[in-house]
Design a protein around this motif. Structure first.
Motif, PDB file in Angstrom:
ATOM      1  N   TRP A   6      -0.182 -15.665   3.474  1.00 59.62           N
ATOM      2  CA  TRP A   6      -0.197 -14.304   2.960  1.00 59.62           C
ATOM      3  C   TRP A   6      -1.415 -13.526   3.419  1.00 59.62           C
ATOM      4  N   TYR A   7      -2.494 -14.256   3.649  1.00 51.49           N
ATOM      5  CA  TYR A   7      -3.775 -13.614   3.914  1.00 51.49           C
ATOM      6  C   TYR A   7      -3.959 -13.341   5.409  1.00 51.49           C
ATOM      7  N   LYS A   8      -4.192 -12.083   5.734  1.00 52.17           N
ATOM      8  CA  LYS A   8      -4.263 -11.665   7.124  1.00 52.17           C
ATOM      9  C   LYS A   8      -5.652 -11.827   7.741  1.00 52.17           C
TER      10      LYS A   8
ATOM     11  N   CYS B 243      -0.355 -10.533  -5.087  1.00 52.46           N
ATOM     12  CA  CYS B 243      -1.174 -11.431  -4.278  1.00 52.46           C
ATOM     13  C   CYS B 243      -0.503 -12.798  -4.312  1.00 52.46           C
TER      14      CYS B 243
ATOM     15  N   TYR C 156      -8.152  -5.206  -2.192  1.00 53.41           N
ATOM     16  CA  TYR C 156      -7.711  -6.388  -1.470  1.00 53.41           C
ATOM     17  C   TYR C 156      -7.508  -7.562  -2.427  1.00 53.41           C
ATOM     18  N   CYS C 157      -6.584  -8.431  -2.092  1.00 57.89           N
ATOM     19  CA  CYS C 157      -6.543  -9.764  -2.661  1.00 57.89           C
ATOM     20  C   CYS C 157      -7.623 -10.582  -1.954  1.00 57.89           C
TER      21      CYS C 157
ATOM     22  N   HIS D 251      -3.943  -5.533  -0.948  1.00 62.41           N
ATOM     23  CA  HIS D 251      -3.088  -5.725  -2.108  1.00 62.41           C
ATOM     24  C   HIS D 251      -1.994  -4.670  -2.096  1.00 62.41           C
TER      25      HIS D 251
ATOM     26  N   ARG E 190      -9.409 -13.947   7.588  1.00 64.27           N
ATOM     27  CA  ARG E 190     -10.112 -15.123   7.106  1.00 64.27           C
ATOM     28  C   ARG E 190     -11.388 -15.325   7.898  1.00 64.27           C
TER      29      ARG E 190
ATOM     30  N   ALA F  83     -10.784 -15.587   2.445  1.00 68.16           N
ATOM     31  CA  ALA F  83      -9.688 -14.821   3.014  1.00 68.16           C
ATOM     32  C   ALA F  83      -9.463 -13.559   2.193  1.00 68.16           C
ATOM     33  N   ALA F  84      -8.948 -12.549   2.846  1.00 71.11           N
ATOM     34  CA  ALA F  84      -8.664 -11.292   2.162  1.00 71.11           C
ATOM     35  C   ALA F  84      -7.488 -10.616   2.839  1.00 71.11           C
ATOM     36  N   THR F  85      -6.722  -9.901   2.045  1.00 65.65           N
ATOM     37  CA  THR F  85      -5.591  -9.166   2.576  1.00 65.65           C
ATOM     38  C   THR F  85      -5.316  -7.976   1.670  1.00 65.65           C
TER      39      THR F  85
ATOM     40  N   GLN G 169      -8.212 -17.494  -6.306  1.00 68.73           N
ATOM     41  CA  GLN G 169      -7.733 -16.184  -5.854  1.00 68.73           C
ATOM     42  C   GLN G 169      -8.133 -15.127  -6.873  1.00 68.73           C
TER      43      GLN G 169
END
Length: 123
Positions: free
Chosen positions: A109-111, A103, A32-33, A99, A113, A95-97, A50
């Protein structure tokens, strides 16, 4: 899908330090980012730090040299904040999304949080 929860916010004097933690449940964040964002009082969302899955990190110019993003396992990451200034005050959230090759350092961008934690730096 991951669920994120921040902790570690609080009130400190100018020049002090705080460490924010982001606990992750659900999926692991190995690929994940990860990021920290903040809302200053009355201001717009700002990207603070980030991290890519490989450990590369990037920072807002305003926090470079003072803040450090890190991760110690697949379920937690952190934001170490040193030499805090009053302008660092605000609501911080992690936050994380997933990768997928890149990123982007934007909130959109982050899905996933967290709910946020308050940081107050007083002079």
């Amino acid at each position: 899908q991951v669920h994120l929860a921040e902790s570690g916010g609080g009130s400190v004097q100018d020049g002090g330090s705080l460490r924010l933690s982001c606990a992750v449940t659900g999926d692991t964040i190995n690929n994940y980012c990860m990021a920290w964002f903040r809302y200053p009082p009355g201001g717009q969302r700002e990207g603070v730090a980030q991290m890519y899955p490989d450990g590369r990190a990037s920072y807002a110019n305003s926090v470079k040299g003072r803040f450090t993003i890190s991760r110690d396992n697949a379920k937690s990451f952190y934001l170490q904040m040193d030499s805090l200034k009053s302008e660092d005050s605000g609501s911080y959230y992690c936050a994380a999304t997933p990768h997928r090759g890149v990123c982007y350092f934007t909130g959109e961008w982050y899905k996933n949080r967290g709910q946020g934690t308050q940081v107050t730096v007083s002079t």
